[in-house]
Design an enzyme around this catalytic site. Structure first.
Site, mmCIF file in Angstrom:
data_model
loop_
_atom_site.group_PDB
_atom_site.id
_atom_site.type_symbol
_atom_site.label_atom_id
_atom_site.label_comp_id
_atom_site.label_asym_id
_atom_site.label_seq_id
_atom_site.Cartn_x
_atom_site.Cartn_y
_atom_site.Cartn_z
ATOM 1 N N CYS A 80 0.868 -1.186 0.000
ATOM 2 C CA CYS A 80 0.000 0.000 0.000
ATOM 3 C C CYS A 80 0.893 1.220 0.000
ATOM 4 C CB CYS A 80 -0.874 -0.022 1.253
ATOM 5 S SG CYS A 80 -1.969 1.407 1.378
ATOM 6 N N HIS A 136 -8.938 -4.144 -1.934
ATOM 7 C CA HIS A 136 -8.009 -3.325 -1.146
ATOM 8 C C HIS A 136 -8.474 -1.864 -1.122
ATOM 9 C CE1 HIS A 136 -3.686 -2.219 0.015
ATOM 10 N NE2 HIS A 136 -4.215 -1.048 -0.301
ATOM 11 N N GLU A 137 -8.879 -1.364 -2.293
ATOM 12 C CA GLU A 137 -9.286 0.051 -2.366
ATOM 13 C C GLU A 137 -10.650 0.283 -1.712
ATOM 14 O OE1 GLU A 137 -7.030 2.194 -3.136
ATOM 15 O OE2 GLU A 137 -5.682 0.596 -3.783
ATOM 16 N N HIS A 188 -10.110 0.778 1.793
ATOM 17 C CA HIS A 188 -9.664 2.144 2.122
ATOM 18 C C HIS A 188 -10.868 3.069 2.347
ATOM 19 C CE1 HIS A 188 -5.334 2.410 1.971
ATOM 20 N NE2 HIS A 188 -5.250 1.842 0.776
HETATM 21 NI NI NI Z 1 -3.566 0.961 -0.139
#
Ligand code: NI
Length: 183
Positions: free
Chosen positions: A111, A154-155, A158
């Site tokens: 990341c 993953h995003e 976030h």
């Molecule tokens: Ni990330």
């Protein structure tokens, strides 16, 4: 142009643990510009010569919150073997279905907001179908798999204030490894 220093570090920025807000359309010009700058940053970061010269890490995903904006959008830019990019500009995403099969990234997930190596397995769905909007408010749906599926998850994390390392079991970083496929 976006610079590496514009990307927040998880050890310094608590905002990365906050949930981002839904975007309303039409999007602000400045946010549409930001999306394009984010794409440019990721493309350049995957250019080995540029990345080495500027001492930056390669990244294939970036969310608005990593630049301090609590808005539900992110970009993905994935350099393929033929040198072209597979790219997504994703606003207000929602995972509408997922595979039962789980995968994890063998060398560990990375990341741009985590400037250290974190050991362990991050379980992800091998395939996901995502509904989202582009920057102009057009509704889209995409079925993604493997690396791109990991990037989407993953995003989306976030946008919910979750970092990949939060998904690693602290006591047993390789928990359930045998039930998942490595990529
Ligand atoms: Ni990330």
């Amino acid at each position: 142009m976006l610079k590496e220093k514009d990307i927040l570090d998880e050890r310094k920025s608590k905002i990365l643990r906050q949930k981002s807000n839904e975007v309303t359309f039409p999007m602000k010009e400045e946010d549409i510009s930001l999306i394009n700058e984010m794409i440019m940053y990721l493309r350049l970061s995957q250019d080995e010569e540029y990345a080495e010269k500027n001492n930056i890490r390669a990244g294939m995903g970036l969310s608005a919150v990593q630049l301090g904006k609590l808005k539900r959008f992110f970009v993905i830019s994935y350099k393929k073997e033929d040198g072209t990019f597979e790219e997504y500009k994703v606003v207000n995403p929602k995972i509408v279905s997922n595979s039962t099969e789980l995968i994890y990234v063998e060398e560990g997930e990375g990341c741009l907001s985590v400037n250290r190596y974190v050991e362990g397995i991050v379980p992800r769905y091998a395939r996901v179908t995502v509904e989202y909007y582009d920057e102009f408010g057009n509704k889209k749906e995409v079925r993604v798999r493997e690396e791109i599926a990991v990037a989407f998850q993953h995003e989306i994390d976030h946008l919910n204030g979750i970092l990949f390392l939060d998904r690693i079991d602290k006591k047993d970083p390789y928990k359930n490894k045998d039930n998942m496929r490595s990529i």
